[in-house]
Write an enzyme that holds these catalytic residues in place. Structure first.
Site, PDB file in Angstrom:
ATOM      1  N   ASP A   1      20.036  20.864  28.261  1.00 24.57           N
ATOM      2  CA  ASP A   1      21.207  20.511  29.074  1.00 24.57           C
ATOM      3  C   ASP A   1      22.321  20.007  28.167  1.00 24.57           C
ATOM      4  O   ASP A   1      22.292  20.240  26.968  1.00 24.57           O
ATOM      5  CB  ASP A   1      20.795  19.459  30.114  1.00 24.57           C
ATOM      6  CG  ASP A   1      20.062  18.281  29.451  1.00 24.57           C
ATOM      7  OD1 ASP A   1      20.052  18.208  28.197  1.00 24.57           O
ATOM      8  OD2 ASP A   1      19.518  17.439  30.182  1.00 24.57           O
TER       9      ASP A   1
ATOM     10  N   TYR B   1      15.363   9.264  32.972  1.00 25.68           N
ATOM     11  CA  TYR B   1      15.312  10.210  31.855  1.00 25.68           C
ATOM     12  C   TYR B   1      14.538   9.644  30.662  1.00 25.68           C
ATOM     13  O   TYR B   1      13.556  10.228  30.229  1.00 25.68           O
ATOM     14  CB  TYR B   1      16.739  10.618  31.455  1.00 25.68           C
ATOM     15  CG  TYR B   1      17.441  11.265  32.619  1.00 25.68           C
ATOM     16  CD1 TYR B   1      17.263  12.616  32.894  1.00 25.68           C
ATOM     17  CD2 TYR B   1      18.212  10.514  33.505  1.00 25.68           C
ATOM     18  CE1 TYR B   1      17.853  13.208  33.996  1.00 25.68           C
ATOM     19  CE2 TYR B   1      18.806  11.102  34.606  1.00 25.68           C
ATOM     20  CZ  TYR B   1      18.622  12.445  34.853  1.00 25.68           C
ATOM     21  OH  TYR B   1      19.189  13.027  35.955  1.00 25.68           O
TER      22      TYR B   1
ATOM     23  N   GLU C   1      10.792  23.752  27.765  1.00 22.46           N
ATOM     24  CA  GLU C   1      11.980  23.002  27.371  1.00 22.46           C
ATOM     25  C   GLU C   1      11.938  22.719  25.866  1.00 22.46           C
ATOM     26  O   GLU C   1      10.877  22.704  25.246  1.00 22.46           O
ATOM     27  CB  GLU C   1      12.124  21.701  28.169  1.00 22.46           C
ATOM     28  CG  GLU C   1      13.389  20.933  27.795  1.00 22.46           C
ATOM     29  CD  GLU C   1      14.195  20.371  28.957  1.00 22.46           C
ATOM     30  OE1 GLU C   1      13.612  19.754  29.839  1.00 22.46           O
ATOM     31  OE2 GLU C   1      15.454  20.548  28.950  1.00 22.46           O
TER      32      GLU C   1
ATOM     33  N   ASP D   1      20.885  16.575  24.141  1.00 21.36           N
ATOM     34  CA  ASP D   1      19.498  16.139  24.076  1.00 21.36           C
ATOM     35  C   ASP D   1      18.465  17.255  24.142  1.00 21.36           C
ATOM     36  O   ASP D   1      17.476  17.256  23.419  1.00 21.36           O
ATOM     37  CB  ASP D   1      19.268  15.148  25.229  1.00 21.36           C
ATOM     38  CG  ASP D   1      17.830  14.743  25.357  1.00 21.36           C
ATOM     39  OD1 ASP D   1      17.312  14.167  24.388  1.00 21.36           O
ATOM     40  OD2 ASP D   1      17.225  15.020  26.403  1.00 21.36           O
TER      41      ASP D   1
END
Ligand SMILES: *[C@@H]1O[C@H](CO)[C@@H](O)[C@H](O)[C@H]1NC(C)=O
Ligand SMILES: *[C@@H]1O[C@H](CO)[C@@H](O)[C@H](O)[C@H]1NC(C)=O
Length: 536
Positions: free
Chosen positions: A83, A235, A448, A80
């Site tokens: 990670d 999430y 990110e 995703d």
């Protein structure tokens, strides 16, 4: 005498062919590279047994037992973000956006010679989504445990092997995710049938789309999938299941030509009052904005879509609630932009350009979209293109375990000091509301990367190529390094309390001093009055 006209005509031919070659200009090489790199990023996210076409040297096969806890093969698909979790919701949202951009600006991919990468990018996602949909009323929605995975920071060779898989079923349904995955299948089916000329794969995608849509519509109660799968709640909890139901019906109408889907979309749109929803930025959590634009595109006689699309885009682009602009010109939408500022800007730019295709020149949102594209490609206070690996000022510290080369989770920021591998083409979260970017690996809101950050970017760049944009992206002419900025001091509450207490003491002290000296002060005042009186 006859040879004389030959020479001018020869010359004329030469001149004409010269002009023809210059006119049929090559695509801008920077946009070609951006399109190429941004699909290279998806390869860096590939899970499972890597294909022979894989281009990322530091990635290997990984997570080869996914699904084994449920005796099913869930190997493959995409990780995703930074990670190693696999989530169906943002993946489906991303695939739908990539396919949409691919359909509308396929000629951009063709000019850049990137159609095969488009095929591979979408297919690596849809092949896995097919595995995740093993029977009509079963859809896997997550692989990997958030707690376990987010406590691991390191390369793909050491991913913790405890990777549970989670699914929705008739007994524990998820309307939002079943519908959104149906939308991804249907949009890809259209792309594979009409642009990529692979009818048999398009048929397979279509049958998954229809089956999943039926699951979404019939399983009761209609609810968010996170009601059924609490592991995903922290999430990817969507805000609504209504817009995915309409989005999917519209895509199914487009993919199958079956008007019953068009009517379903229209009925749900009315039933859920989507036309009078408060404006909210379209992203993985809510596709309402996308419904307006797609509906306007596919069901032109139904003016409710067009009206809603214009209202939606006008509101956002004019900086109406919930959005405004940073002083550097980035669309900033409260609540969304704080977490990844480039996503709302990109998603809105994408919808603006898609809408512009069907309602131009009446509604021309091109200037807005261009300004956002330019901002993210370097026309900003930080002189930074927010795409990794394209310029010396590109982000150097994307929050990505694999690319970082680190293994020390308590020292993500400094170990190693320099990111080990370049994560070409990855779009990072983006700057803050002051247009500042700190490039810190641990600052996941800014650095990110994720599947759904790059998805609108592919469409935006394909569009630039499709439109034969000759102007270089802004970073090409940037020669200065990224300016150094520090974080604005934000006063903590305890500090404010200390300052207030100190002030109270100072004021009290002054009052006390005055009290003690009151006689002396009164005397001196009287003396002054006397002097004045004498002077008169
Ligand atoms: C695409 O990216 C790869 C990896 O960086 C590179 O080797 C290749 O030359 C690029 N192709 C184009 C067309 O930019
Ligand atoms: C699919 O066919 C169309 C029409 O013949 C063509 O323009 C297009 O390039 C083909 N797509 C691919 C990926 O070959």
């Amino acid at each position: 005498m006859r040879s004389l006209p030959l020479l001018p005509s020869l010359l004329l031919t030469v001149v004409i062919s010269l002009i023809a070659t210059t006119v049929k200009a090559q695509p801008n090489p920077h946009y070609v590279a951006l399109l190429n790199d941004s699909m290279w990023f998806y390869e860096a996210q590939q899970s499972g047994r890597l294909p022979s076409t894989h281009r990322v040297p530091w990635r290997g096969d990984s997570a080869l037992n996914d699904g084994s806890d449920n005796n099913i093969d869930l190997v493959g698909g995409y990780y995703d973000a930074g990670d190693y979790l696999k989530f169906t919701l943002p993946l489906s949202h991303s695939i739908a956006l990539i396919a949409w951009g691919g359909i509308e600006w396929f000629d951009g991919y063709q000019k850049a010679n990137q159609t095969e990468y488009l095929r591979n990018t979408v297919r690596w996602g849809t092949d896995w989504l097919m595995k995740a949909h093993p029977s009509d009323n079963e859809l896997y929605v997550q692989v990997g445990d958030g707690e376990i995975d987010n406590n691991y920071w390191g390369p793909d060779t050491g991913i913790p092997s405890d990777r549970p898989s989670y699914k929705i079923t008739s007994d524990a349904p998820g309307t939002d995710i079943a519908a959104l995955t149906a939308a991804a299948f249907a949009a890809s089916s259209y792309l594979f049938r009409n642009q990529l000329n692979d009818t048999s794969y398009a048929d397979a995608l279509q049958s998954h789309a229809e089956s999943l849509y039926n699951f979404a519509e019939t399983a009761q109660p209609m609810q968010l999938y996170t009601e059924a799968v609490s592991a995903s709640k922290d999430y990817y909890e969507a805000t609504t299941y209504t817009s995915p139901l309409v989005f999917a019906a519209l895509w199914l109408f487009r993919a199958t030509g079956n008007t019953s889907y068009r009517d379903k979309a229209s009925n749900y749109f009315d039933q859920f009052k989507l036309g009078s929803m408060q404006v909210d930025v379209m992203d993985w959590s809510d596709q309402t904005g996308a419904v307006y634009v797609l509906g306007a595109q596919l069901d032109g006689s139904n003016t409710k879509y067009k009206d809603a699309a214009k209202k939606y885009l006008d509101t956002l682009i004019n900086g109406g609630d919930p959005c405004s602009y940073t002083s550097g010109g980035l669309l900033w939408c409260g609540g969304d932009s704080d977490l990844n500022s480039l996503v709302p800007a990109q998603d809105t730019a994408l919808l603006a350009l898609l809408y512009g295709k069907i309602d131009s020149p009446e509604a021309d949102y091109t200037d807005f979209a261009t300004s956002q594209i330019k901002y993210m490609l370097g026309d900003n206070r930080m002189l930074t293109p927010y795409v990794c690996g394209v310029h010396m000022n590109s982000p150097h510290n994307p929050h990505h375990a694999g690319a970082s080369g680190g293994t020390d989770i308590s020292n993500i920021e400094t170990s190693p000091p320099e990111e080990k591998y370049l994560l070409y083409g990855a779009i990072v979260g983006g700057p803050d509301q002051e247009d500042k970017f700190y490039d810190e690996r641990n600052d996941w809101a800014q650095t990110e990367v994720a599947l759904d950050y790059n998805a609108p970017f592919l469409g935006l760049i394909a569009r630039q190529l499709s439109a034969d944009t000759t102007e270089d992206p802004p970073y090409v002419s940037i020669t200065e390094p990224r300016p150094y900025v520090t974080r604005s001091v934000r006063l903590e509450k305890w500090l404010v309390a200390v300052i207030v207490i100190v002030c109270i003491f100072v004021v009290a002290g002054l009052l006390y001093l005055c009290w003690c000296k009151r006689h002396a002060m009164a005397n001196s005042w009287r003396a002054k009055q006397n002097n004045k009186a004498e002077a008169v």
